[in-house]
Motif scaffolding. Structure first.
Motif, PDB file in Angstrom:
ATOM      1  N   LEU A   1       0.817  -1.212   0.000  1.00  0.00           N
ATOM      2  CA  LEU A   1       0.000   0.000   0.000  1.00  0.00           C
ATOM      3  C   LEU A   1       0.851   1.262   0.000  1.00  0.00           C
ATOM      4  CD1 LEU A   1      -2.883  -0.937   2.463  1.00  0.00           C
ATOM      5  CD2 LEU A   1      -3.004  -0.727  -0.017  1.00  0.00           C
ATOM      6  N   ALA A   2       2.021   1.177   0.607  1.00  0.00           N
ATOM      7  CA  ALA A   2       2.906   2.338   0.644  1.00  0.00           C
ATOM      8  C   ALA A   2       3.311   2.768  -0.760  1.00  0.00           C
ATOM      9  CB  ALA A   2       4.144   2.039   1.481  1.00  0.00           C
ATOM     10  N   ALA A   3       3.460   1.802  -1.662  1.00  0.00           N
ATOM     11  CA  ALA A   3       3.798   2.152  -3.045  1.00  0.00           C
ATOM     12  C   ALA A   3       2.675   2.965  -3.681  1.00  0.00           C
ATOM     13  CB  ALA A   3       4.069   0.885  -3.854  1.00  0.00           C
ATOM     14  N   PHE A   4       1.415   2.545  -3.469  1.00  0.00           N
ATOM     15  CA  PHE A   4       0.276   3.300  -3.997  1.00  0.00           C
ATOM     16  C   PHE A   4       0.209   4.693  -3.385  1.00  0.00           C
ATOM     17  CE2 PHE A   4      -1.441  -1.092  -4.533  1.00  0.00           C
ATOM     18  CZ  PHE A   4      -1.475  -1.079  -5.925  1.00  0.00           C
ATOM     19  N   VAL A   5       0.380   4.759  -2.075  1.00  0.00           N
ATOM     20  CA  VAL A   5       0.318   6.050  -1.377  1.00  0.00           C
ATOM     21  C   VAL A   5       1.423   6.972  -1.877  1.00  0.00           C
ATOM     22  CG1 VAL A   5       0.468   7.173   0.883  1.00  0.00           C
ATOM     23  CG2 VAL A   5      -0.724   4.999   0.668  1.00  0.00           C
ATOM     24  N   LEU A   6       2.595   6.418  -2.094  1.00  0.00           N
ATOM     25  CA  LEU A   6       3.722   7.226  -2.553  1.00  0.00           C
ATOM     26  C   LEU A   6       3.446   7.833  -3.922  1.00  0.00           C
ATOM     27  CD1 LEU A   6       6.579   8.055  -1.683  1.00  0.00           C
ATOM     28  CD2 LEU A   6       7.419   6.060  -2.888  1.00  0.00           C
ATOM     29  N   PHE A   7       2.968   7.025  -4.859  1.00  0.00           N
ATOM     30  CA  PHE A   7       2.697   7.548  -6.195  1.00  0.00           C
ATOM     31  C   PHE A   7       1.525   8.526  -6.190  1.00  0.00           C
ATOM     32  CE2 PHE A   7       4.947   3.600  -7.555  1.00  0.00           C
ATOM     33  CZ  PHE A   7       6.037   4.243  -8.118  1.00  0.00           C
ATOM     34  N   GLN A   8       0.488   8.231  -5.420  1.00  0.00           N
ATOM     35  CA  GLN A   8      -0.630   9.171  -5.314  1.00  0.00           C
ATOM     36  C   GLN A   8      -0.173  10.485  -4.691  1.00  0.00           C
ATOM     37  OE1 GLN A   8      -3.720   7.226  -3.086  1.00  0.00           O
ATOM     38  NE2 GLN A   8      -4.815   6.636  -4.950  1.00  0.00           N
ATOM     39  N   SER A   9       0.663  10.408  -3.699  1.00  0.00           N
ATOM     40  CA  SER A   9       1.127  11.613  -3.017  1.00  0.00           C
ATOM     41  C   SER A   9       1.962  12.492  -3.939  1.00  0.00           C
ATOM     42  CB  SER A   9       1.950  11.242  -1.789  1.00  0.00           C
ATOM     43  OG  SER A   9       1.153  10.529  -0.887  1.00  0.00           O
ATOM     44  N   MET A  10       2.746  11.842  -4.791  1.00  0.00           N
ATOM     45  CA  MET A  10       3.519  12.641  -5.743  1.00  0.00           C
ATOM     46  C   MET A  10       2.589  13.385  -6.699  1.00  0.00           C
ATOM     47  SD  MET A  10       6.942  10.438  -6.639  1.00  0.00           S
ATOM     48  CE  MET A  10       6.093   8.989  -7.237  1.00  0.00           C
ATOM     49  N   ALA A  11       1.544  12.705  -7.150  1.00  0.00           N
ATOM     50  CA  ALA A  11       0.591  13.355  -8.058  1.00  0.00           C
ATOM     51  C   ALA A  11      -0.170  14.471  -7.350  1.00  0.00           C
ATOM     52  CB  ALA A  11      -0.384  12.324  -8.614  1.00  0.00           C
ATOM     53  N   VAL A  12      -0.589  14.213  -6.120  1.00  0.00           N
ATOM     54  CA  VAL A  12      -1.322  15.228  -5.357  1.00  0.00           C
ATOM     55  C   VAL A  12      -0.414  16.408  -5.029  1.00  0.00           C
ATOM     56  CG1 VAL A  12      -2.449  15.677  -3.135  1.00  0.00           C
ATOM     57  CG2 VAL A  12      -3.008  13.616  -4.419  1.00  0.00           C
ATOM     58  N   GLY A  13       0.824  16.133  -4.678  1.00  0.00           N
ATOM     59  CA  GLY A  13       1.765  17.217  -4.397  1.00  0.00           C
ATOM     60  C   GLY A  13       2.006  18.083  -5.620  1.00  0.00           C
ATOM     61  N   LEU A  14       2.110  17.445  -6.785  1.00  0.00           N
ATOM     62  CA  LEU A  14       2.267  18.203  -8.020  1.00  0.00           C
ATOM     63  C   LEU A  14       1.026  19.047  -8.289  1.00  0.00           C
ATOM     64  CD1 LEU A  14       3.956  18.779 -10.564  1.00  0.00           C
ATOM     65  CD2 LEU A  14       2.781  16.838 -11.628  1.00  0.00           C
ATOM     66  N   GLY A  15      -0.147  18.445  -8.073  1.00  0.00           N
ATOM     67  CA  GLY A  15      -1.396  19.194  -8.250  1.00  0.00           C
ATOM     68  C   GLY A  15      -1.517  20.357  -7.280  1.00  0.00           C
ATOM     69  N   ASN A  16      -1.102  20.142  -6.031  1.00  0.00           N
ATOM     70  CA  ASN A  16      -1.139  21.217  -5.040  1.00  0.00           C
ATOM     71  C   ASN A  16      -0.216  22.367  -5.433  1.00  0.00           C
ATOM     72  OD1 ASN A  16      -2.966  19.896  -3.404  1.00  0.00           O
ATOM     73  ND2 ASN A  16      -1.411  19.063  -2.034  1.00  0.00           N
ATOM     74  N   SER A  17       0.966  22.034  -5.932  1.00  0.00           N
ATOM     75  CA  SER A  17       1.899  23.106  -6.286  1.00  0.00           C
ATOM     76  C   SER A  17       1.459  23.833  -7.562  1.00  0.00           C
ATOM     77  CB  SER A  17       3.313  22.566  -6.431  1.00  0.00           C
ATOM     78  OG  SER A  17       3.373  21.640  -7.496  1.00  0.00           O
ATOM     79  N   LEU A  18       0.874  23.100  -8.495  1.00  0.00           N
ATOM     80  CA  LEU A  18       0.418  23.759  -9.721  1.00  0.00           C
ATOM     81  C   LEU A  18      -0.795  24.649  -9.477  1.00  0.00           C
ATOM     82  CD1 LEU A  18       0.807  20.931 -12.387  1.00  0.00           C
ATOM     83  CD2 LEU A  18       2.216  22.961 -12.088  1.00  0.00           C
ATOM     84  N   SER A  19      -1.695  24.208  -8.593  1.00  0.00           N
ATOM     85  CA  SER A  19      -2.881  25.018  -8.315  1.00  0.00           C
ATOM     86  C   SER A  19      -2.625  26.075  -7.241  1.00  0.00           C
ATOM     87  CB  SER A  19      -4.043  24.129  -7.891  1.00  0.00           C
ATOM     88  OG  SER A  19      -3.759  23.503  -6.662  1.00  0.00           O
ATOM     89  N   GLU A  20      -1.495  26.003  -6.586  1.00  0.00           N
ATOM     90  CA  GLU A  20      -1.115  26.953  -5.532  1.00  0.00           C
ATOM     91  C   GLU A  20      -2.222  27.142  -4.504  1.00  0.00           C
ATOM     92  OE1 GLU A  20       0.119  30.531  -7.488  1.00  0.00           O
ATOM     93  OE2 GLU A  20       1.850  29.570  -8.415  1.00  0.00           O
ATOM     94  N   ASN A  21      -2.765  26.001  -4.028  1.00  0.00           N
ATOM     95  CA  ASN A  21      -3.860  26.072  -3.064  1.00  0.00           C
ATOM     96  C   ASN A  21      -3.379  26.083  -1.611  1.00  0.00           C
ATOM     97  OD1 ASN A  21      -3.039  23.434  -2.804  1.00  0.00           O
ATOM     98  ND2 ASN A  21      -4.953  22.533  -3.537  1.00  0.00           N
ATOM     99  N   GLY A  22      -2.098  25.957  -1.387  1.00  0.00           N
ATOM    100  CA  GLY A  22      -1.556  26.047  -0.034  1.00  0.00           C
ATOM    101  C   GLY A  22      -1.707  24.785   0.786  1.00  0.00           C
ATOM    102  N   GLU A  23      -2.189  23.693   0.202  1.00  0.00           N
ATOM    103  CA  GLU A  23      -2.347  22.446   0.950  1.00  0.00           C
ATOM    104  C   GLU A  23      -1.026  21.690   0.999  1.00  0.00           C
ATOM    105  OE1 GLU A  23      -5.479  19.992  -0.486  1.00  0.00           O
ATOM    106  OE2 GLU A  23      -7.025  21.456  -0.044  1.00  0.00           O
ATOM    107  N   ALA A  24      -0.879  20.892   2.038  1.00  0.00           N
ATOM    108  CA  ALA A  24       0.324  20.070   2.193  1.00  0.00           C
ATOM    109  C   ALA A  24      -0.034  18.593   2.186  1.00  0.00           C
ATOM    110  CB  ALA A  24       1.021  20.442   3.488  1.00  0.00           C
ATOM    111  N   SER A  25      -1.149  18.254   1.549  1.00  0.00           N
ATOM    112  CA  SER A  25      -1.611  16.861   1.591  1.00  0.00           C
ATOM    113  C   SER A  25      -0.681  15.931   0.824  1.00  0.00           C
ATOM    114  CB  SER A  25      -3.037  16.758   1.053  1.00  0.00           C
ATOM    115  OG  SER A  25      -3.154  17.343  -0.221  1.00  0.00           O
ATOM    116  N   GLY A  26      -0.003  16.411  -0.204  1.00  0.00           N
ATOM    117  CA  GLY A  26       0.966  15.579  -0.913  1.00  0.00           C
ATOM    118  C   GLY A  26       2.144  15.228  -0.027  1.00  0.00           C
TER     119      GLY A  26
END
Length: 122
Positions: free
Chosen positions: A15-40
């Motif tokens: 599961l950590a592999a799935f979480v890691l890849f999802q987190s990278m995508a979410v982190g990229l989305g957070n930085s591109l949208s500049e929403n200030g979230e740290a969920s990635g």
């Protein structure tokens, strides 16, 4: 409890592999949208804790001492707290945090069961 530790350890690593890849995508989305979230970043931390707890669970699966269970409780519990509190718009992180919470609770049960086993041996 040996079986639980082995299964939860293997599932946590997978599961950590799935979480890691999802987190990278979410982190990229957070930085591109500049929403200030740290969920990635929170997902990345949860993935690292899942890997560490999974490896620990596999290595100490035959142990009946409290130290191994306490380490699992701390790692899974910390991952659950980080996951639930910092999920933001990353809703899947709450699912992974739920898995960590279940594993932490089962580690508490393992301590209680190992305490009962050692008391019966006396």
């Amino acid at each position: 409890m040996k079986t639980w530790k082995l299964i939860s350890g293997i599932l946590s690593i997978v599961l950590a592999a799935f979480v890691l890849f999802q987190s990278m995508a979410v982190g990229l989305g957070n930085s591109l949208s500049e929403n200030g979230e740290a969920s990635g970043s929170a997902g990345f931390l949860v993935a690292i804790l899942l890997i560490a707890a999974g490896i620990t669970a596999i290595v100490v699966r035959k142990s009946v001492k409290k130290g191994a269970h306490i380490a699992l409780i701390i790692m899974y519990g910390l991952a659950a707290i980080v996951g639930f509190t910092m999920a933001g718009s990353y809703e899947d992180l709450k699912i992974w945090a739920g898995w960590c919470l279940i594993c932490a609770i089962l580690a508490v049960v393992a301590i209680i069961k190992s305490k009962n086993i050692t008391e019966e041996d006396k």
